[in-house]
Design an enzyme around this catalytic site. Structure first.
Site, PDB file in Angstrom:
ATOM      1  N   GLN A  42     -10.629  -2.249 -30.777  1.00 54.54           N
ATOM      2  CA  GLN A  42     -10.591  -1.420 -29.583  1.00 54.54           C
ATOM      3  C   GLN A  42     -11.218  -2.137 -28.399  1.00 54.54           C
ATOM      4  OE1 GLN A  42     -12.443   2.046 -31.649  1.00 54.54           O
ATOM      5  NE2 GLN A  42     -10.742   3.206 -30.787  1.00 54.54           N
ATOM      6  N   VAL A  90     -17.271   1.306 -29.045  1.00 54.52           N
ATOM      7  CA  VAL A  90     -16.014   1.630 -29.718  1.00 54.52           C
ATOM      8  C   VAL A  90     -16.272   1.490 -31.205  1.00 54.52           C
ATOM      9  CG1 VAL A  90     -14.437   1.005 -27.852  1.00 54.52           C
ATOM     10  CG2 VAL A  90     -15.216  -0.761 -29.451  1.00 54.52           C
ATOM     11  N   SER A  91     -15.494   2.202 -32.015  1.00 48.02           N
ATOM     12  CA  SER A  91     -15.748   2.229 -33.454  1.00 48.02           C
ATOM     13  C   SER A  91     -14.941   1.202 -34.233  1.00 48.02           C
ATOM     14  CB  SER A  91     -15.450   3.632 -34.002  1.00 48.02           C
ATOM     15  OG  SER A  91     -14.129   3.999 -33.713  1.00 48.02           O
ATOM     16  N   SER A  92     -14.219   0.349 -33.527  1.00 48.04           N
ATOM     17  CA  SER A  92     -13.426  -0.677 -34.203  1.00 48.04           C
ATOM     18  C   SER A  92     -13.438  -1.943 -33.362  1.00 48.04           C
ATOM     19  CB  SER A  92     -11.984  -0.198 -34.401  1.00 48.04           C
ATOM     20  OG  SER A  92     -11.143  -1.271 -34.753  1.00 48.04           O
TER      21      SER A  92
END
Length: 207
Positions: free
Chosen positions: A16, A11-13
């Site tokens: 998340q 996930v990019s965060s």
């Protein structure tokens, strides 16, 4: 058949959740110890966990399973380069669970491999087109804002209240630039940026 299944979830965060991806990978029969996770932005594609898998863990005949094609990159070049390295150089297999036809382990025949490669190229092309479309829309938005007279980017630096007075003294050689900066409370780069702007407009700025 692949000698080992390896799962990769990202996930990019940090906010998340990875649970959905992990459950999908477990359903593929992957042991939890062979599922690697990463919470890193794909902006620069410098993801240490992913790079460790591809550069040091994957072996010939292994199967790397991901949930989406975009785990390999943000555009055609990145996706193609990763796919080529894994399948052609390392000679491992790839499965993308959201696109069943992208499973090189089940495409051993020549025609099957060709189909998988063509579908990959198609999806990568679509991803690239989508990226370019977003950039074009962004460019159009910036152009429209400029035409409407809206200022974009960092706010313009404001002239100090006594700029006219100390600027003229410096310009006439009555004081040094260091003294002018001290009187105006400006750093060197800020002072000369305002000097440049002042010379470009060709007039003393209005307060």
């Amino acid at each position: 058949m692949p000698t080992r299944k390896i799962g990769y979830a990202r996930v990019s965060s940090k906010d998340q959740n990875l649970d959905r991806q992990i459950e999908i990978l477990k359903a593929e029969g992957i042991d939890e110890r062979d599922i690697y996770v990463e919470k890193e932005s794909g902006k620069s594609f410098e993801r240490p966990v992913y790079r460790t898998i591809v550069d040091h863990i994957l072996r010939e005949g292994d199967l790397l399973v991901v949930t989406e094609l975009k785990r390999f990159g943000r555009n055609y070049v990145e996706i193609y380069e990763e796919w080529y390295k894994i399948t052609k150089i390392i000679k491992a297999h790839i499965k993308v669970t959201s696109i069943p036809i992208l499973n090189t382990a089940q495409s051993q025949e020549l025609i099957g491999q060709v189909v998988a490669d063509v579908v990959l190229a198609l999806f990568a092309y679509i991803a690239q087109e989508d990226l370019e479309e977003r950039h074009e829309l962004q460019r159009q938005g910036i152009e429209a804002a400029r035409k409407a007279g809206k200022h974009l980017g960092r706010p313009k630096m404001q002239y100090p209240e006594e700029w006219d007075f100390w600027y003229e003294k410096w310009k006439n050689g009555e004081i040094t630039a260091a003294e002018a900066m001290k009187r105006l409370g400006l750093k060197k780069d800020s002072f000369y940026r305002l000097v440049k702007r002042n010379s470009e407009v060709g007039a003393t700025p209005l307060q």
